[in-house]
Scaffold this motif. Structure first.
Motif, PDB file in Angstrom:
ATOM      1  N   TYR A 120       0.835  -1.206   0.000  1.00 13.64           N
ATOM      2  CA  TYR A 120       0.000   0.000   0.000  1.00 13.64           C
ATOM      3  C   TYR A 120       0.869   1.256   0.000  1.00 13.64           C
ATOM      4  O   TYR A 120       0.625   2.199  -0.762  1.00 13.64           O
ATOM      5  CB  TYR A 120      -0.924  -0.002   1.220  1.00 13.64           C
ATOM      6  CG  TYR A 120      -1.843   1.185   1.293  1.00 13.64           C
ATOM      7  CD1 TYR A 120      -3.055   1.195   0.603  1.00 13.64           C
ATOM      8  CD2 TYR A 120      -1.517   2.309   2.057  1.00 13.64           C
ATOM      9  CE1 TYR A 120      -3.913   2.286   0.668  1.00 13.64           C
ATOM     10  CE2 TYR A 120      -2.361   3.400   2.121  1.00 13.64           C
ATOM     11  CZ  TYR A 120      -3.554   3.386   1.429  1.00 13.64           C
ATOM     12  OH  TYR A 120      -4.393   4.484   1.490  1.00 13.64           O
ATOM     13  N   SER A 123       2.495   2.121  -3.215  1.00 15.50           N
ATOM     14  CA  SER A 123       1.558   2.565  -4.249  1.00 15.50           C
ATOM     15  C   SER A 123       0.958   3.937  -3.952  1.00 15.50           C
ATOM     16  O   SER A 123       0.117   4.417  -4.719  1.00 15.50           O
ATOM     17  CB  SER A 123       0.422   1.546  -4.396  1.00 15.50           C
ATOM     18  OG  SER A 123       0.928   0.270  -4.724  1.00 15.50           O
ATOM     19  N   HIS A 124       1.377   4.562  -2.850  1.00 14.68           N
ATOM     20  CA  HIS A 124       0.815   5.843  -2.450  1.00 14.68           C
ATOM     21  C   HIS A 124       1.895   6.801  -1.957  1.00 14.68           C
ATOM     22  O   HIS A 124       2.934   6.387  -1.460  1.00 14.68           O
ATOM     23  CB  HIS A 124      -0.227   5.661  -1.335  1.00 14.68           C
ATOM     24  CG  HIS A 124      -1.453   4.929  -1.772  1.00 14.68           C
ATOM     25  ND1 HIS A 124      -1.491   3.552  -1.849  1.00 14.68           N
ATOM     26  CD2 HIS A 124      -2.672   5.389  -2.179  1.00 14.68           C
ATOM     27  CE1 HIS A 124      -2.705   3.189  -2.268  1.00 14.68           C
ATOM     28  NE2 HIS A 124      -3.434   4.263  -2.479  1.00 14.68           N
ATOM     29  N   HIS A 132      -3.732  10.518   0.999  1.00 19.12           N
ATOM     30  CA  HIS A 132      -2.988   9.404   0.431  1.00 19.12           C
ATOM     31  C   HIS A 132      -3.095   9.537  -1.079  1.00 19.12           C
ATOM     32  O   HIS A 132      -4.185   9.411  -1.650  1.00 19.12           O
ATOM     33  CB  HIS A 132      -3.564   8.073   0.906  1.00 19.12           C
ATOM     34  CG  HIS A 132      -3.286   7.786   2.347  1.00 19.12           C
ATOM     35  ND1 HIS A 132      -3.584   6.575   2.944  1.00 19.12           N
ATOM     36  CD2 HIS A 132      -2.730   8.557   3.319  1.00 19.12           C
ATOM     37  CE1 HIS A 132      -3.219   6.616   4.212  1.00 19.12           C
ATOM     38  NE2 HIS A 132      -2.707   7.808   4.462  1.00 19.12           N
ATOM     39  N   CYS A 134      -2.692   8.403  -4.747  1.00 22.63           N
ATOM     40  CA  CYS A 134      -2.562   7.175  -5.541  1.00 22.63           C
ATOM     41  C   CYS A 134      -1.556   7.419  -6.660  1.00 22.63           C
ATOM     42  O   CYS A 134      -1.730   8.336  -7.467  1.00 22.63           O
ATOM     43  CB  CYS A 134      -3.917   6.783  -6.123  1.00 22.63           C
ATOM     44  SG  CYS A 134      -5.202   6.562  -4.876  1.00 22.63           S
ATOM     45  N   GLU A 140      -8.088   2.741 -12.015  1.00 24.47           N
ATOM     46  CA  GLU A 140      -8.403   3.072 -10.627  1.00 24.47           C
ATOM     47  C   GLU A 140      -7.398   2.441  -9.675  1.00 24.47           C
ATOM     48  O   GLU A 140      -6.778   1.422  -9.989  1.00 24.47           O
ATOM     49  CB  GLU A 140      -9.810   2.583 -10.285  1.00 24.47           C
ATOM     50  CG  GLU A 140     -10.924   3.251 -11.082  1.00 24.47           C
ATOM     51  CD  GLU A 140     -11.028   4.741 -10.786  1.00 24.47           C
ATOM     52  OE1 GLU A 140     -10.786   5.118  -9.620  1.00 24.47           O
ATOM     53  OE2 GLU A 140     -11.343   5.511 -11.699  1.00 24.47           O
ATOM     54  N   CYS A 141      -7.246   3.051  -8.525  1.00 22.15           N
ATOM     55  CA  CYS A 141      -6.357   2.493  -7.500  1.00 22.15           C
ATOM     56  C   CYS A 141      -6.921   1.146  -7.041  1.00 22.15           C
ATOM     57  O   CYS A 141      -8.116   1.039  -6.737  1.00 22.15           O
ATOM     58  CB  CYS A 141      -6.260   3.454  -6.317  1.00 22.15           C
ATOM     59  SG  CYS A 141      -5.180   2.867  -4.980  1.00 22.15           S
ATOM     60  N   HIS A 145      -9.185   2.323   0.470  1.00 16.83           N
ATOM     61  CA  HIS A 145      -8.480   3.286   1.322  1.00 16.83           C
ATOM     62  C   HIS A 145      -9.019   3.327   2.749  1.00 16.83           C
ATOM     63  O   HIS A 145      -8.477   4.037   3.602  1.00 16.83           O
ATOM     64  CB  HIS A 145      -8.537   4.677   0.682  1.00 16.83           C
ATOM     65  CG  HIS A 145      -7.843   4.733  -0.642  1.00 16.83           C
ATOM     66  ND1 HIS A 145      -8.487   4.447  -1.826  1.00 16.83           N
ATOM     67  CD2 HIS A 145      -6.544   5.002  -0.965  1.00 16.83           C
ATOM     68  CE1 HIS A 145      -7.634   4.561  -2.829  1.00 16.83           C
ATOM     69  NE2 HIS A 145      -6.448   4.882  -2.343  1.00 16.83           N
ATOM     70  N   PHE A 150      -8.004  10.404   0.202  1.00 12.31           N
ATOM     71  CA  PHE A 150      -7.080  10.067  -0.879  1.00 12.31           C
ATOM     72  C   PHE A 150      -7.427  10.870  -2.127  1.00 12.31           C
ATOM     73  O   PHE A 150      -8.504  11.454  -2.254  1.00 12.31           O
ATOM     74  CB  PHE A 150      -7.138   8.565  -1.188  1.00 12.31           C
ATOM     75  CG  PHE A 150      -8.443   8.097  -1.767  1.00 12.31           C
ATOM     76  CD1 PHE A 150      -8.611   7.978  -3.143  1.00 12.31           C
ATOM     77  CD2 PHE A 150      -9.525   7.782  -0.943  1.00 12.31           C
ATOM     78  CE1 PHE A 150      -9.808   7.544  -3.694  1.00 12.31           C
ATOM     79  CE2 PHE A 150     -10.729   7.351  -1.480  1.00 12.31           C
ATOM     80  CZ  PHE A 150     -10.871   7.230  -2.859  1.00 12.31           C
ATOM     81  N   LYS A 152      -6.020  11.387  -6.617  1.00 14.66           N
ATOM     82  CA  LYS A 152      -5.112  11.027  -7.683  1.00 14.66           C
ATOM     83  C   LYS A 152      -3.928  11.989  -7.675  1.00 14.66           C
ATOM     84  O   LYS A 152      -4.011  13.085  -7.125  1.00 14.66           O
ATOM     85  CB  LYS A 152      -5.827  11.063  -9.025  1.00 14.66           C
ATOM     86  CG  LYS A 152      -6.931  10.024  -9.153  1.00 14.66           C
ATOM     87  CD  LYS A 152      -7.554  10.052 -10.534  1.00 14.66           C
ATOM     88  CE  LYS A 152      -8.611   8.968 -10.662  1.00 14.66           C
ATOM     89  NZ  LYS A 152      -9.251   8.974 -12.003  1.00 14.66           N
ATOM     90  N   ARG A 153      -2.860  11.590  -8.296  1.00 11.88           N
ATOM     91  CA  ARG A 153      -1.641  12.408  -8.265  1.00 11.88           C
ATOM     92  C   ARG A 153      -1.885  13.792  -8.865  1.00 11.88           C
ATOM     93  O   ARG A 153      -1.349  14.794  -8.379  1.00 11.88           O
ATOM     94  CB  ARG A 153      -0.520  11.692  -9.029  1.00 11.88           C
ATOM     95  CG  ARG A 153       0.819  12.396  -8.907  1.00 11.88           C
ATOM     96  CD  ARG A 153       1.968  11.453  -9.132  1.00 11.88           C
ATOM     97  NE  ARG A 153       3.228  12.005  -8.668  1.00 11.88           N
ATOM     98  CZ  ARG A 153       4.322  11.295  -8.498  1.00 11.88           C
ATOM     99  NH1 ARG A 153       4.300   9.984  -8.723  1.00 11.88           N
ATOM    100  NH2 ARG A 153       5.435  11.850  -8.091  1.00 11.88           N
TER     101      ARG A 153
END
Length: 236
Positions: A120, A123-124, A132, A134, A140-141, A145, A150, A152-153
């Motif tokens: 985890y 990946s974060h 958090h 992703c 999708e992640c 969570h 959380f 997206k970047r």
């Protein structure tokens, strides 16, 4: 050892091993009923539903190439058994000084969570708003969570730093979701689990309960800590 719960994380150690009980998840190991003075049908149904939900969740994660979300070192049926068998136990388990955890159980907690938590965290990331983030660039992640904020970047706020496997991550991702249904710390749930196993695993005592003789009562002394190690949430 550690008293892990929703409110605080305190690290204690009890060198002596007080329990001979060990449990690995498996439907064949748990009878579909609750035994004990003070238990009721509602408690049975809640416990059974909780156990079945845990099993269903485990099956969801049994996909190829998926990292399985771990289950705790206690089972809901045993915890419910202990609390229903003697309500005084909950009063004891609200006392932090009586809720230490053994070295063996602390090691087991690490073993249960290490692989999934490392995956985890890899990946974060963690942004300046403590989301958090992703890191997956496509789709999708794949992770649940579990209540953590959380994004997206592309939606991250400020700098994105590595998400570390600290006590913050451990408590937020595993301890709180596992213990929330019982309003207990992880150490308290482990103590209740052992007491519930004693109630459930003794067929002689179960017969006596049904006949109303020599009602079985759990040990409400708790587990007193002997050594304090740490209270650092940033430890890896």
């Amino acid at each position: 050892a550690c008293m892990l719960g929703c409110g605080a994380t305190k690290i204690y150690v009890r060198p002596s091993e007080s329990s001979k009980f060990e449990w690995e998840a498996g439907a064949e190991q748990v009878a579909p009923m609750t035994i004990g003075a003070g238990s009721d049908m509602e408690c049975d149904q809640v416990a059974a539903k909780s156990y079945l939900a845990n099993e269903a969740e485990a099956r969801i994660h049994d996909e190829p190439n998926a990292v399985r979300y771990p289950r705790p070192g206690f089972t809901s049926l045993h915890v419910h058994d202990a609390l229903a068998n003697d309500p005084r136990l909950r009063e004891t388990l609200r006392m932090p000084e009586k809720c230490a955890i053994t070295v063996r159980d602390l090691t087991d907690l690490y073993r249960r969570t290490q692989i999934e938590m490392d995956s985890y965290c890899a990946s974060h990331g963690l942004d300046d708003a403590f989301h958090h983030v992703c890191l997956a660039t496509e789709g999708e992640c794949p992770f649940d969570h579990l209540g953590a904020r959380f994004c997206k970047r592309a939606d991250a706020q400020g700098e994105v730093r590595p998400l570390l496997a600290t006590m913050h991550t451990l408590v937020g991702r595993y301890i709180k979701p596992w213990t929330k249904p019982y309003d207990l710390s992880y150490a308290a749930a482990m103590i209740a689990n052992i007491e519930g196993m004693k109630v459930r695993d003794s067929s002689v005592k179960a017969v006596r309960e049904v006949l109303g003789m020599n009602a079985t009562r759990v040990n409400i002394a708790g587990l007193v800590a002997e050594v304090f190690i740490s209270h650092n949430w940033q430890e890896l």
